[in-house]
Each structure stands twice: as C-alpha cells, then as structure tokens.
Design a protein around this motif. Structure first.
Motif, short mmCIF file in Angstrom:
data_model
loop_
_atom_site.label_atom_id
_atom_site.label_comp_id
_atom_site.label_asym_id
_atom_site.label_seq_id
_atom_site.Cartn_x
_atom_site.Cartn_y
_atom_site.Cartn_z
N ARG A 103 28.64 -86.72 36.21
CA ARG A 103 28.07 -86.64 34.45
C ARG A 103 29.53 -86.70 33.18
O ARG A 103 30.33 -86.61 33.29
CB ARG A 103 28.77 -84.96 34.82
CG ARG A 103 28.17 -83.90 32.92
CD ARG A 103 28.14 -82.23 33.09
NE ARG A 103 28.06 -82.05 31.57
CZ ARG A 103 28.42 -81.13 31.24
NH1 ARG A 103 30.06 -81.85 30.70
NH2 ARG A 103 28.22 -80.80 29.63
N ARG B 144 27.34 -86.14 22.80
CA ARG B 144 26.62 -85.99 24.00
C ARG B 144 26.93 -86.28 25.33
O ARG B 144 27.99 -85.94 25.86
CB ARG B 144 25.42 -87.53 23.70
CG ARG B 144 25.63 -87.52 22.06
CD ARG B 144 24.00 -86.61 22.21
NE ARG B 144 23.35 -86.73 21.21
CZ ARG B 144 23.27 -87.02 19.99
NH1 ARG B 144 24.91 -85.35 19.71
NH2 ARG B 144 22.65 -87.09 18.83
N TRP C 46 25.90 -87.70 29.06
CA TRP C 46 25.01 -88.91 29.34
C TRP C 46 25.76 -88.50 30.94
O TRP C 46 26.11 -88.04 31.36
CB TRP C 46 25.07 -90.33 29.16
CG TRP C 46 24.76 -90.59 27.74
CD1 TRP C 46 23.81 -89.08 26.55
CD2 TRP C 46 24.87 -91.59 27.09
NE1 TRP C 46 23.60 -90.10 25.58
CE2 TRP C 46 23.66 -91.81 25.60
CE3 TRP C 46 25.33 -92.96 27.48
CZ2 TRP C 46 23.64 -92.73 24.63
CZ3 TRP C 46 25.53 -94.32 26.52
CH2 TRP C 46 24.58 -93.45 25.10
N VAL D 75 21.40 -92.36 32.28
CA VAL D 75 20.55 -91.98 31.35
C VAL D 75 21.04 -91.48 29.82
O VAL D 75 21.99 -91.03 29.89
CB VAL D 75 20.24 -90.15 32.00
CG1 VAL D 75 19.47 -89.71 31.25
CG2 VAL D 75 19.05 -90.40 33.48
N GLU D 76 20.77 -92.54 29.50
CA GLU D 76 21.21 -91.97 27.68
C GLU D 76 20.06 -91.43 26.83
O GLU D 76 19.37 -92.47 26.68
CB GLU D 76 21.06 -93.86 27.02
CG GLU D 76 22.38 -93.95 27.97
CD GLU D 76 22.74 -95.87 27.20
OE1 GLU D 76 21.76 -96.22 26.36
OE2 GLU D 76 23.13 -96.56 28.14
N GLU D 77 20.10 -90.08 26.27
CA GLU D 77 19.53 -90.06 25.39
C GLU D 77 17.85 -88.39 26.65
O GLU D 77 17.07 -89.56 25.36
CB GLU D 77 19.09 -90.10 24.07
CG GLU D 77 20.12 -91.01 23.12
CD GLU D 77 21.40 -89.12 23.27
OE1 GLU D 77 20.31 -88.52 22.38
OE2 GLU D 77 22.69 -89.77 22.31
N ASN D 78 18.08 -89.06 27.51
CA ASN D 78 16.54 -88.20 28.21
C ASN D 78 16.30 -89.49 28.91
O ASN D 78 15.22 -89.55 29.12
CB ASN D 78 16.23 -87.22 27.72
CG ASN D 78 16.75 -86.29 27.73
OD1 ASN D 78 17.63 -85.46 27.90
ND2 ASN D 78 17.30 -85.63 26.50
N LYS E 59 16.09 -93.37 31.29
CA LYS E 59 17.26 -93.66 32.29
C LYS E 59 16.53 -95.55 32.21
O LYS E 59 15.32 -95.90 31.95
CB LYS E 59 16.36 -93.16 33.44
CG LYS E 59 17.27 -93.48 35.14
CD LYS E 59 16.22 -92.45 36.70
CE LYS E 59 16.77 -91.92 36.41
NZ LYS E 59 15.92 -91.12 37.54
N ASN F 5 11.23 -95.90 33.38
CA ASN F 5 10.82 -95.04 32.10
C ASN F 5 9.68 -94.90 31.59
O ASN F 5 9.18 -95.80 32.10
CB ASN F 5 12.12 -94.73 30.87
CG ASN F 5 12.56 -96.49 30.99
OD1 ASN F 5 11.25 -97.15 29.97
ND2 ASN F 5 13.32 -96.88 30.33
#
Length: 236
Positions: free
Chosen positions: A90, A107, A109, A121-124, A126, A146
């Motif tokens: 995390r 945020r 990530w 995982v950036e802004e949901n 991958k 993704n």
C-alpha cells in the motif's frame, strides 16, 4: 522461487541424471536472478521517495495555462494480503505546495510483484512497470493487465550512471513507455529507476496543437505535461 526457475532446475536435474557426466553441476546457469533484477523496483515498508513535480495544464476551453509546482511523497505504508493470498504493498501519496508546509493526504496506490514482473495500480488502473530479466531493448505490453489499448514499454538503457537533483545513481534503467509525435500532437512517457532506490524520474507529455493564423505556427492548445524528479529518499 518462481515457476520458471523451478522448471529450469528440474530440467537440468533430469538431464544430469540420464546422461553420463554430460551435464556438470557448475554448468547449470539460471536465466536470471530475480532478487537482483527486481532491486530496480525495491518494496520495503516504511521507505519513501520525495519528488519535485511540475505539472502544466493547457485548457483550450478557457484558453489558459496553469502551472503547478509541488512536492510529492510516495511512502510504502504497509503490506496487505488479497483474496488470492498475494502480498500487495500500500503506497500513500502525499503532497505539499512548499517545502516548509505540512503534508496533505492525496491518494493511495498499490504495487506488487508477480512471477517475472512488477506492477503498480495508479488511479485503479494496473500497469506492468518492469519485467525481468532487465535487458536492453526488451519490450512488453504495459497495459496487458488493464482494459486500455496495448502500449509497448521498452528498456532503452540499462545500468547507466545518471544524475538527478543532488544525487548520483551509478545504475539506472530507462523505460520508454510512449513516443509518438505529429505536427498537431505529441504523446511521450518515460520512467527511470535506480537500483536499490526505485523510481527517480518520470516524464509525461500529452498535448494537442492548433494552427495560429497570426503567428503562422502550430501552438499548444490543450493537454498537459508532468515532470517528476527525485528530491530525497529514505526509510522511517
């Protein structure tokens, strides 16, 4: 130990057992050393990297240019185990507008390792950030995990000495993630990682241009650019 290494080890053992001294133990060479290759992407709880960030946004609706300069901290806060039993790190992202001001939470990530790659995982979304072995001109699809359009990532330099901020990093790897340009637009992305440190530099440029009748040139009308450079790093 990854499944690929297990397979290699088993295969070499079988060949050794069924040939007359044709395969000596000291001749068994693994394809790569996972820990050595992955140390371009170290994940340690409590470690952090601070970055100087410059973000420029061109707004074609309001015809404005907005520039933001701030400090970003990425800190590996903890590790969690998902439903598949995988360990996922995390990452807390905090920002501040001035070096002397307080951090503001931004945020969360996540990042993790799989058999032969590391993802983030950036802004949901991958992304496959790095694959091993780390080898010059190796190419992979950074969007394979993704739903976005396929995008080739490429190692363009490996184990290269680089200077960023007040630091000198003797071994760095550069990953070209996108490089496309026409007379009316430009899309460019790259990331640079230092061995035993992690991400030390990031650049993203996504801009569109329109023709200016007065100046008779193509000028940026919309899009953004981001430059993220390491400022400090450590563990606490």
């Amino acid at each position: 130990m990854s499944s690929k290494i297990k397979y290699c080890a088993v295969l070499c053992f079988v060949i050794f057992a069924f040939t007359s001294n044709s395969c000596k133990k000291d001749e068994i060479v693994l394809p790569y050393h996972p820990q050595l290759d992955f140390n371009y992407y170290p994940m340690k709880i409590g470690s952090y990297i601070d970055y100087d960030v410059e973000f420029v946004f061109w707004d074609d609706f309001n015809h404005t240019i907005d520039t933001s300069i701030y400090v970003l901290r990425e800190r590996i806060e903890s590790v969690i185990v998902n439903y598949s039993g995988d360990s996922i790190y995390r990452i807390e992202r905090n920002t501040k507008d001035h070096p002397d001001s307080a951090w503001s939470f931004s945020r969360v990530w996540f990042s993790a390792f799989e058999d032969n790659y590391a993802y983030k995982v950036e802004e949901n979304i991958k992304y496959v950030k790095l694959i091993v072995p780390v080898k010059l001109n190796t190419k992979w699809n950074g969007n394979i995990l993704n739903d976005l359009e396929s995008k080739d990532y490429l190692y363009t330099s490996v184990d290269e000495l680089m200077h960023f901020g007040n630091y000198t990093f003797p071994e760095c790897v550069k990953i070209l993630q996108e490089d496309y340009e026409t007379i009316i637009n430009k899309d460019y992305e790259e990331e640079i990682y230092a061995r035993n440190v992690g991400l030390i530099f990031k650049k993203q440029i996504h801009i569109n241009k329109t023709y200016n009748q007065i100046t008779q040139t193509f000028e940026i009308s919309s899009g953004y650019s981001l430059v993220q450079t390491i400022k400090n790093y450590g563990t606490f």
